[in-house]
Design a protein around this motif. Sequence first.
Motif, PDB file in Angstrom:
ATOM      1  N   VAL A 204       0.908  -0.676  -0.201  1.00 14.78           N
ATOM      2  CA  VAL A 204      -0.163  -0.264  -0.075  1.00 14.78           C
ATOM      3  C   VAL A 204       1.104   0.951   0.036  1.00 14.78           C
ATOM      4  N   ILE A 205       0.435   2.097  -1.298  1.00 13.02           N
ATOM      5  CA  ILE A 205       1.620   3.735  -0.366  1.00 13.02           C
ATOM      6  C   ILE A 205       0.696   4.575  -0.107  1.00 13.02           C
ATOM      7  N   ILE A 206       0.905   5.883  -0.002  1.00 22.95           N
ATOM      8  CA  ILE A 206      -0.195   6.635   0.468  1.00 22.95           C
ATOM      9  C   ILE A 206       1.236   7.930   0.687  1.00 22.95           C
ATOM     10  N   GLU A 207       0.550   9.074  -0.365  1.00 21.17           N
ATOM     11  CA  GLU A 207       1.201  10.228   0.090  1.00 21.17           C
ATOM     12  C   GLU A 207       0.396  11.688  -0.057  1.00 21.17           C
ATOM     13  N   HIS A 208       0.890  12.268   1.315  1.00 22.59           N
ATOM     14  CA  HIS A 208       0.756  13.325   0.405  1.00 22.59           C
ATOM     15  C   HIS A 208       1.762  14.541   0.673  1.00 22.59           C
ATOM     16  N   SER A 209       0.635  16.106   0.083  1.00 23.66           N
ATOM     17  CA  SER A 209       1.438  17.485   0.592  1.00 23.66           C
ATOM     18  C   SER A 209       2.268  18.311   1.091  1.00 23.66           C
ATOM     19  N   GLU A 210       0.552  18.940   1.499  1.00 22.54           N
ATOM     20  CA  GLU A 210       1.224  19.250   3.127  1.00 22.54           C
ATOM     21  C   GLU A 210      -0.056  18.900   4.160  1.00 22.54           C
ATOM     22  N   GLY A 211       0.120  19.051   5.047  1.00 23.92           N
ATOM     23  CA  GLY A 211      -0.545  18.807   6.353  1.00 23.92           C
ATOM     24  C   GLY A 211      -0.088  17.416   7.024  1.00 23.92           C
TER      25      GLY A 211
END
Length: 220
Positions: A204-211
């Motif tokens: 499972v891959i989860i990415e986020h930019s901000e926060g």
Amino acid sequence: MSSHHIVRDDQEPALIIANGAACSSELLDQLLEWSPLVIVLDSAVERVFELGIKIDVLLGDFDRGFDANYYKEKQYPLEVVHTPDQSKTDLEKAFDYLFERNIPAVNVIWATGKRTDHTITNLTNIVRYREKLKIVILDDHSKVFLLPKRFEKWYPSKTPISLIPIGHVTGIHSENLFYPLENDYLTIGYRTGSSNHVINDGIVIIEHSEGDLLMMECMD
């Protein structure tokens, strides 16, 4: 008296026992076996001693006529750390203690359940320690931790996963989740990623930019 495994050079996470709802003996024993350092918050010490657990550090503000010497006599050696600062919770002060000792990671139990205000505070305050500690909060039903900007981990299919934003989180992308996120956003109180699950055995891959985004591995 239950002991815990001593690991040299702090190779394994420390363990903090807070004062929320107790976890199962199976989870407790598993964590004690590999914890080089066990810290108990003062409000939980009687409950912990009743279980015959060997602890290393007793930490808290010691209010309500707390007699630290009594506990030193009950268990030796025991480091007693008085933290009277009322601007932080005892759990936060335990995180500070670990950071000052250059211990990079910690598991936390008994930090959920009982009082809802304490549960919410304990789960959300870990974002303040993003650059200091790797913190995992566990109980019999969930494992909670703060996600880095990119996260990869192997999971079996149908594993329940929830993504809970602390505030507003943008630029979220996921792979191998039943409800996909593609350059998406989540906002606490308005739009969260609860009750998702893994599609297939695999990464499972989860990415986020901000926060700040919490991962909750759930066990129904």
